[in-house]
Design a protein around this motif. Sequence first.
Motif, short mmCIF file in Angstrom:
data_model
loop_
_atom_site.label_atom_id
_atom_site.label_comp_id
_atom_site.label_asym_id
_atom_site.label_seq_id
_atom_site.Cartn_x
_atom_site.Cartn_y
_atom_site.Cartn_z
N GLU A 135 29.09 3.25 -2.22
CA GLU A 135 30.19 3.88 -2.95
C GLU A 135 31.36 2.92 -3.16
O GLU A 135 31.89 2.83 -4.27
N LYS A 136 31.73 2.20 -2.12
CA LYS A 136 32.85 1.26 -2.23
C LYS A 136 32.50 0.12 -3.18
O LYS A 136 33.29 -0.26 -4.03
N ALA A 137 31.29 -0.44 -3.03
CA ALA A 137 30.85 -1.55 -3.88
C ALA A 137 30.82 -1.13 -5.35
O ALA A 137 31.25 -1.89 -6.23
N VAL A 138 30.34 0.06 -5.61
CA VAL A 138 30.24 0.54 -6.99
C VAL A 138 31.63 0.85 -7.56
O VAL A 138 31.90 0.56 -8.72
N ALA A 139 32.51 1.40 -6.74
CA ALA A 139 33.88 1.67 -7.20
C ALA A 139 34.55 0.35 -7.61
O ALA A 139 35.24 0.29 -8.64
N GLU A 140 34.32 -0.70 -6.84
CA GLU A 140 34.88 -2.02 -7.19
C GLU A 140 34.24 -2.56 -8.46
O GLU A 140 34.91 -3.18 -9.29
N ALA A 141 32.95 -2.31 -8.65
CA ALA A 141 32.26 -2.76 -9.86
C ALA A 141 32.80 -2.03 -11.09
O ALA A 141 32.96 -2.64 -12.15
N VAL A 142 33.09 -0.75 -10.95
CA VAL A 142 33.68 0.00 -12.06
C VAL A 142 35.04 -0.58 -12.41
O VAL A 142 35.36 -0.81 -13.58
N THR A 143 35.84 -0.89 -11.39
CA THR A 143 37.16 -1.49 -11.62
C THR A 143 37.03 -2.84 -12.33
O THR A 143 37.76 -3.11 -13.29
N ARG A 144 36.10 -3.68 -11.88
CA ARG A 144 35.89 -4.98 -12.54
C ARG A 144 35.41 -4.80 -13.97
O ARG A 144 35.81 -5.54 -14.87
#
Length: 186
Positions: free
Chosen positions: A155-164
Amino acid sequence: MRLIVGLGNPGLKYERTRHNIGFEVIDRLAESWGISVNKEKWKAQVGEGHAGGEKVILMKPQTYMNLSGASVRPALDWLKGDREDLLVVYDDLDLPPGKIRLRLKGSAGGHRGVQSVIDHLGTREFKRIKIGIGRPSTPMPIPDFVLSRFQGAEEKAVAEAVTRSVRAVQEWIDHPFAEVMNRYNR
């Protein structure tokens, strides 16, 4: 004019699933740019506004993933847009969760939504941002996996990917896509 399309499936049942990460990017862009994505047009939810001096169209096809091209093609035609102005954002099984990859063109890589866009446009040459969702760690049918929700550290990794991904789209408004691609694919 820029047409930014996030791929996903309509309805509450599919919200926050791996296959709907393209919709999440569109929602975040809409929030950032103050655009309401609430018009029904081209079998899609659409929002229009401006960003960085450019007119932008944000789009979430409502045709279900495998028929996404049935929304993208009529939108591009009606807008008299060039494929140069199109960016498609979607999930990718072959990238680990949290990794993003920008591309100027390419195959569908087994992604039926992207294949639908390719079939309707008649070309593989359109900009894309692929967001990694990984593959199942235990035996599981792929359709069940892509319609599941992220768990734990994903979840955290994907949230960061969405932000990027959102940042990459925003940078594309003001810079050549190849330049943005080189920056984000490092």
